[in-house]
Motif scaffolding. Structure first.
Motif, PDB file in Angstrom:
ATOM      1  N   ASP A 135       0.838  -1.204   0.000  1.00 10.29           N
ATOM      2  CA  ASP A 135       0.000   0.000   0.000  1.00 10.29           C
ATOM      3  C   ASP A 135       0.872   1.254   0.000  1.00 10.29           C
ATOM      4  O   ASP A 135       0.564   2.244  -0.690  1.00 10.29           O
ATOM      5  CB  ASP A 135      -0.924   0.017   1.215  1.00 10.29           C
ATOM      6  CG  ASP A 135      -2.109  -0.926   1.071  1.00 10.29           C
ATOM      7  OD1 ASP A 135      -2.322  -1.450  -0.044  1.00 10.29           O
ATOM      8  OD2 ASP A 135      -2.819  -1.138   2.078  1.00 10.29           O
ATOM      9  N   LEU A 136       1.947   1.232   0.765  1.00  8.51           N
ATOM     10  CA  LEU A 136       2.832   2.386   0.837  1.00  8.51           C
ATOM     11  C   LEU A 136       3.511   2.654  -0.502  1.00  8.51           C
ATOM     12  O   LEU A 136       3.724   3.816  -0.880  1.00  8.51           O
ATOM     13  CB  LEU A 136       3.885   2.175   1.928  1.00  8.51           C
ATOM     14  CG  LEU A 136       3.384   2.254   3.371  1.00  8.51           C
ATOM     15  CD1 LEU A 136       4.498   1.827   4.332  1.00  8.51           C
ATOM     16  CD2 LEU A 136       2.910   3.664   3.705  1.00  8.51           C
ATOM     17  N   VAL A 137       3.868   1.590  -1.235  1.00  8.37           N
ATOM     18  CA  VAL A 137       4.487   1.765  -2.549  1.00  8.37           C
ATOM     19  C   VAL A 137       3.512   2.446  -3.507  1.00  8.37           C
ATOM     20  O   VAL A 137       3.887   3.359  -4.261  1.00  8.37           O
ATOM     21  CB  VAL A 137       4.962   0.409  -3.113  1.00  8.37           C
ATOM     22  CG1 VAL A 137       5.385   0.554  -4.573  1.00  8.37           C
ATOM     23  CG2 VAL A 137       6.124  -0.137  -2.289  1.00  8.37           C
ATOM     24  N   VAL A 138       2.250   2.024  -3.481  1.00  6.83           N
ATOM     25  CA  VAL A 138       1.234   2.661  -4.319  1.00  6.83           C
ATOM     26  C   VAL A 138       1.061   4.122  -3.926  1.00  6.83           C
ATOM     27  O   VAL A 138       1.020   5.025  -4.774  1.00  6.83           O
ATOM     28  CB  VAL A 138      -0.108   1.910  -4.219  1.00  6.83           C
ATOM     29  CG1 VAL A 138      -1.221   2.695  -4.912  1.00  6.83           C
ATOM     30  CG2 VAL A 138       0.016   0.521  -4.828  1.00  6.83           C
ATOM     31  N   ASP A 139       0.988   4.382  -2.622  1.00  4.78           N
ATOM     32  CA  ASP A 139       0.762   5.745  -2.147  1.00  4.78           C
ATOM     33  C   ASP A 139       1.973   6.644  -2.347  1.00  4.78           C
ATOM     34  O   ASP A 139       1.834   7.871  -2.349  1.00  4.78           O
ATOM     35  CB  ASP A 139       0.367   5.726  -0.672  1.00  4.78           C
ATOM     36  CG  ASP A 139      -1.065   5.262  -0.452  1.00  4.78           C
ATOM     37  OD1 ASP A 139      -1.823   5.206  -1.441  1.00  4.78           O
ATOM     38  OD2 ASP A 139      -1.420   4.942   0.696  1.00  4.78           O
ATOM     39  N   GLN A 140       3.163   6.057  -2.508  1.00  6.18           N
ATOM     40  CA  GLN A 140       4.336   6.871  -2.838  1.00  6.18           C
ATOM     41  C   GLN A 140       4.147   7.520  -4.203  1.00  6.18           C
ATOM     42  O   GLN A 140       4.571   8.663  -4.428  1.00  6.18           O
ATOM     43  CB  GLN A 140       5.596   5.992  -2.838  1.00  6.18           C
ATOM     44  CG  GLN A 140       6.897   6.748  -3.102  1.00  6.18           C
ATOM     45  CD  GLN A 140       7.435   7.437  -1.867  1.00  6.18           C
ATOM     46  OE1 GLN A 140       6.951   7.231  -0.765  1.00  6.18           O
ATOM     47  NE2 GLN A 140       8.451   8.273  -2.044  1.00  6.18           N
ATOM     48  N   MET A 141       3.494   6.804  -5.121  1.00  3.05           N
ATOM     49  CA  MET A 141       3.238   7.341  -6.457  1.00  3.05           C
ATOM     50  C   MET A 141       2.054   8.292  -6.451  1.00  3.05           C
ATOM     51  O   MET A 141       2.130   9.411  -6.956  1.00  3.05           O
ATOM     52  CB  MET A 141       3.016   6.191  -7.441  1.00  3.05           C
ATOM     53  CG  MET A 141       4.256   5.366  -7.711  1.00  3.05           C
ATOM     54  SD  MET A 141       3.987   4.073  -8.945  1.00  3.05           S
ATOM     55  CE  MET A 141       3.206   2.810  -7.933  1.00  3.05           C
ATOM     56  N   VAL A 142       0.943   7.843  -5.879  1.00  2.00           N
ATOM     57  CA  VAL A 142      -0.274   8.658  -5.803  1.00  2.00           C
ATOM     58  C   VAL A 142      -0.806   8.556  -4.375  1.00  2.00           C
ATOM     59  O   VAL A 142      -1.464   7.573  -4.025  1.00  2.00           O
ATOM     60  CB  VAL A 142      -1.348   8.179  -6.803  1.00  2.00           C
ATOM     61  CG1 VAL A 142      -2.588   9.065  -6.709  1.00  2.00           C
ATOM     62  CG2 VAL A 142      -0.809   8.185  -8.229  1.00  2.00           C
ATOM     63  N   PRO A 143      -0.527   9.529  -3.523  1.00  2.00           N
ATOM     64  CA  PRO A 143      -0.972   9.459  -2.125  1.00  2.00           C
ATOM     65  C   PRO A 143      -2.473   9.238  -1.998  1.00  2.00           C
ATOM     66  O   PRO A 143      -3.270   9.886  -2.675  1.00  2.00           O
ATOM     67  CB  PRO A 143      -0.571  10.836  -1.571  1.00  2.00           C
ATOM     68  CG  PRO A 143       0.604  11.236  -2.399  1.00  2.00           C
ATOM     69  CD  PRO A 143       0.299  10.717  -3.791  1.00  2.00           C
ATOM     70  N   GLY A 144      -2.843   8.282  -1.150  1.00  2.00           N
ATOM     71  CA  GLY A 144      -4.244   7.968  -0.927  1.00  2.00           C
ATOM     72  C   GLY A 144      -4.831   6.975  -1.903  1.00  2.00           C
ATOM     73  O   GLY A 144      -5.980   6.534  -1.738  1.00  2.00           O
ATOM     74  N   ARG A 145      -4.080   6.572  -2.901  1.00  2.00           N
ATOM     75  CA  ARG A 145      -4.603   5.699  -3.953  1.00  2.00           C
ATOM     76  C   ARG A 145      -4.927   4.298  -3.444  1.00  2.00           C
ATOM     77  O   ARG A 145      -5.927   3.688  -3.860  1.00  2.00           O
ATOM     78  CB  ARG A 145      -3.579   5.607  -5.086  1.00  2.00           C
ATOM     79  CG  ARG A 145      -4.017   4.800  -6.301  1.00  2.00           C
ATOM     80  CD  ARG A 145      -5.065   5.519  -7.072  1.00  2.00           C
ATOM     81  NE  ARG A 145      -5.422   4.814  -8.306  1.00  2.00           N
ATOM     82  CZ  ARG A 145      -6.493   5.103  -9.041  1.00  2.00           C
ATOM     83  NH1 ARG A 145      -7.292   6.088  -8.677  1.00  2.00           N
ATOM     84  NH2 ARG A 145      -6.769   4.434 -10.130  1.00  2.00           N
ATOM     85  N   ALA A 146      -4.072   3.762  -2.563  1.00  2.00           N
ATOM     86  CA  ALA A 146      -4.236   2.374  -2.128  1.00  2.00           C
ATOM     87  C   ALA A 146      -5.606   2.127  -1.516  1.00  2.00           C
ATOM     88  O   ALA A 146      -6.208   1.059  -1.713  1.00  2.00           O
ATOM     89  CB  ALA A 146      -3.146   1.999  -1.141  1.00  2.00           C
ATOM     90  N   ALA A 147      -6.125   3.090  -0.791  1.00  2.00           N
ATOM     91  CA  ALA A 147      -7.410   2.912  -0.108  1.00  2.00           C
ATOM     92  C   ALA A 147      -8.577   2.839  -1.075  1.00  2.00           C
ATOM     93  O   ALA A 147      -9.660   2.382  -0.709  1.00  2.00           O
ATOM     94  CB  ALA A 147      -7.641   4.048   0.880  1.00  2.00           C
TER      95      ALA A 147
END
Length: 228
Positions: A135-147
């Motif tokens: 989740d953190l890797v995804v959010d590094q690219m687009v914050p809040g995206r993982a949720a």
């Protein structure tokens, strides 16, 4: 979690030997830089030769490793990843901020921020930690995206490996401003200066089958990278 008062370069491997005037000694600055940057390069020895590859990454300052955890991920079939498990790796993250045009070839340079993390790569096997790291890797690219995404499938998780590198051994350097020219070169009248560079995001481009407006998380990322 390491305290912000903990200095960088705590070991001989991460003590800067040249260009010490560019050393960043505040660990909190390192944390802010790693939160902002997007691409890391991981160096690992594969058989009889070294390999350096670009990789998405993320950081959890509250992670279980000393100083916090830097996470990398890749395919379980990746040769570099298999060799990295249990080995000492080097992760470098760099942002290029400008080109420095000096009055001599010797003094040409670049403005940059660069961090180096050295440590033994650990395979993340705990399911909760793996899920958080991805989740953190995804959010590094687009914050809040993982949720906003569906949960990863068992097949996807089985195909993905996550590595953790301790943040304890780290160093950071930075350069800013114009050239450091010799007085006689300045007096000669040749032009000197620097060209600032920055990341800029264009408008989000929907996939052909996308429906509805650009989601808030993506729109916010575009605005943030555009300085808005």
């Amino acid at each position: 979690m390491v305290g912000v008062s903990t200095p960088l370069s705590p070991t001989a491997r991460t003590t800067v030997q040249r260009g010490r005037h560019r050393v960043v000694s505040d660990r909190e600055v390192l944390h802010g830089f790693l939160a902002e940057a997007l691409v890391g390069h991981v160096g690992v020895v594969v058989g009889d030769h070294p390999v350096v590859l670009p990789c998405a990454y993320a950081v959890d300052l509250a992670g279980p490793d000393e100083g916090g955890s830097l996470y990398l991920h890749g395919s379980v079939a990746s040769v570099w990843l298999r060799h990295a498990i249990g080995s000492t790796v080097c992760v470098t993250v760099t942002e290029l901020d400008g080109l420095v045009a000096a009055r001599s070839a010797f003094n040409h340079s670049m403005n940059y921020r660069s961090a180096v993390v050295i440590g033994r790569a650990r395979l993340v096997e705990d399911e909760a930690e793996r899920a958080r790291a991805l989740d953190l890797v995804v959010d590094q690219m687009v914050p809040g995206r993982a949720a906003t995404l569906r949960p990863s499938t068992r097949k996807e998780l089985a195909a993905t490996a996550v590595l953790a590198v301790p943040l304890h051994e780290a160093s950071m350097k930075a350069r800013a401003g114009g050239p450091g020219d010799e007085p006689e070169d300045v007096a000669a009248g040749t032009w000197g200066g620097h060209v600032p560079l920055r990341r800029v995001a264009g408008e989000a481009v929907p996939a052909p089958e996308a429906k509805g407006p650009v989601p808030a998380d993506v729109a916010a990322r575009v605005r943030g990278l555009a300085g808005g």
